[in-house]
Scaffold this motif. Structure first.
Motif, mmCIF file in Angstrom:
data_model
loop_
_atom_site.group_PDB
_atom_site.id
_atom_site.type_symbol
_atom_site.label_atom_id
_atom_site.label_comp_id
_atom_site.label_asym_id
_atom_site.label_seq_id
_atom_site.Cartn_x
_atom_site.Cartn_y
_atom_site.Cartn_z
ATOM 1 N N CYS A 40 0.825 -1.207 0.000
ATOM 2 C CA CYS A 40 0.000 0.000 0.000
ATOM 3 C C CYS A 40 0.865 1.265 0.000
ATOM 4 O O CYS A 40 1.798 1.385 0.778
ATOM 5 C CB CYS A 40 -0.911 -0.004 1.223
ATOM 6 S SG CYS A 40 -2.032 1.380 1.276
ATOM 7 N N CYS A 63 -4.881 1.143 2.758
ATOM 8 C CA CYS A 63 -5.976 2.056 2.423
ATOM 9 C C CYS A 63 -7.144 1.343 1.774
ATOM 10 O O CYS A 63 -8.265 1.826 1.822
ATOM 11 C CB CYS A 63 -5.470 3.170 1.510
ATOM 12 S SG CYS A 63 -5.158 2.622 -0.175
ATOM 13 N N CYS A 71 -4.001 3.950 -5.320
ATOM 14 C CA CYS A 71 -3.057 3.007 -4.743
ATOM 15 C C CYS A 71 -3.012 1.742 -5.597
ATOM 16 O O CYS A 71 -3.931 0.925 -5.526
ATOM 17 C CB CYS A 71 -3.462 2.672 -3.310
ATOM 18 S SG CYS A 71 -2.366 1.468 -2.558
ATOM 19 N N CYS A 74 -3.289 -1.794 -3.583
ATOM 20 C CA CYS A 74 -4.600 -2.108 -3.012
ATOM 21 C C CYS A 74 -5.635 -2.337 -4.116
ATOM 22 O O CYS A 74 -6.482 -3.227 -4.002
ATOM 23 C CB CYS A 74 -5.068 -1.007 -2.074
ATOM 24 S SG CYS A 74 -4.124 -0.964 -0.549
#
Ligand SMILES: [Zn+2]
Length: 286
Positions: A40, A63, A71, A74
């Motif tokens: 992340c 996140c 990101c 993620c």
């Protein structure tokens, strides 16, 4: 993804300030390293209280963004998770999650005991009875441990007095809008079966109304009559509009319809959405 440039020895001292300004910031370097390692890039800091020692620690939680622009790691993780959910879940003909067991008498008794303790704790705290506060805190910790031991999941209600800062929200509906559909939504995600073996899916495209004629490149034919105001308002509220649409759809079909979807800009830069829905949705239902 941020590009990582091959290493070249730098003569920072001999640089002009304009040249130095072009050097990456520490944050850029950390982000690039995080991306390279697939972790992340913008973790969220959370305060964690150790219930035994009372020690407060700051931990980084990923996140969990679904957007690669925010990101990459993620978003990729979420994308893989959605792919697995779709592959394994789309054609299920039974609900994957079993009904939760009803609370036992012991569990209910423990929760009641805990809320009594909490009330005592708040009272003691407001009266400044320090010894009592510590004892009650300890008793609540034990009750929590017992509840966990009894197999109760989820967060327990906060022990401290809640801060009274929440604003009062008005949820009054507009009177000129039609009534919302009212069918009860069953706790099931599997759609109807047809002819004893078919469970069709549904493909839906949601498009916003016209704001006026546009040319091939998406620009308005007549800018003086094109409804820019409405276009902007629709774009700003698109997410909540789609949310409400799903809520209404579920109230129409009467089950918790699930979907995979994507939002795309049209040529006129208006968002529109495509959804693949599990289960059949008969057209023309009110
Ligand atoms: Zn992230």
């Amino acid at each position: 993804m941020t590009d990582v440039v091959p290493a070249v020895p730098l003569d920072v001292a001999g640089m002009t300030s304009a040249e130095r300004a072009r050097l990456p910031l520490t944050l850029d370097v950390i982000k690039a390293a995080a991306e390279q390692h697939g972790v992340c890039t913008r973790p969220v800091m959370r305060e964690v209280v150790d219930l035994d020692t009372g020690e407060v620690r700051i931990v980084a939680v990923r996140c969990n963004s679904t957007q690669a622009s925010k990101c990459p790691a993620c978003a990729d993780r979420n994308r893989r998770s959605r792919m697995a959910q779709c592959r394994e879940g789309w054609h299920l003909d039974q609900e994957p999650v079993a009904e939760r067991e009803a609370p036992t008498e012991d569990q209910v008794a423990l929760v009641t005991y805990r809320s009594d303790l909490t009330a005592e704790y708040r009272k003691a705290e407001s009266e400044g009875a320090v010894d009592q506060v510590d004892d009650l805190r300890e008793a609540i910790r034990e009750a929590d441990a017992d509840l966990r031991g009894e197999g109760v999941r989820g967060n327990f209600p906060a022990v401290e007095q809640p801060a009274r800062t929440a604003p009062i929200r008005s949820t009054r509906r507009r009177q000129d809008a039609p009534n919302l559909p009212r069918r009860k939504v069953d706790k099931r995600t599997v759609g109807r079966e047809f002819a004893g073996k078919y469970r069709p899916s549904t493909f839906i495209t949601l498009t916003l109304d016209t704001y006026g004629k546009v040319r091939d490149d998406g620009t308005p034919v007549d800018p003086s009559t094109y409804d820019y105001r409405r276009a902007a308002r629709d774009a700003v509220h698109f997410a909540s509009l789609v949310d409400r649409w799903w809520q209404n759809l579920r109230r129409v079909v009467g089950f918790d319809a699930q979907y995979f979807g994507t939002v795309e800009p049209q040529k006129r830069i208006t968002p529109h959405a495509h959804f693949a829905v599990r289960g059949s949705i008969p057209p023309g239902r009110p």
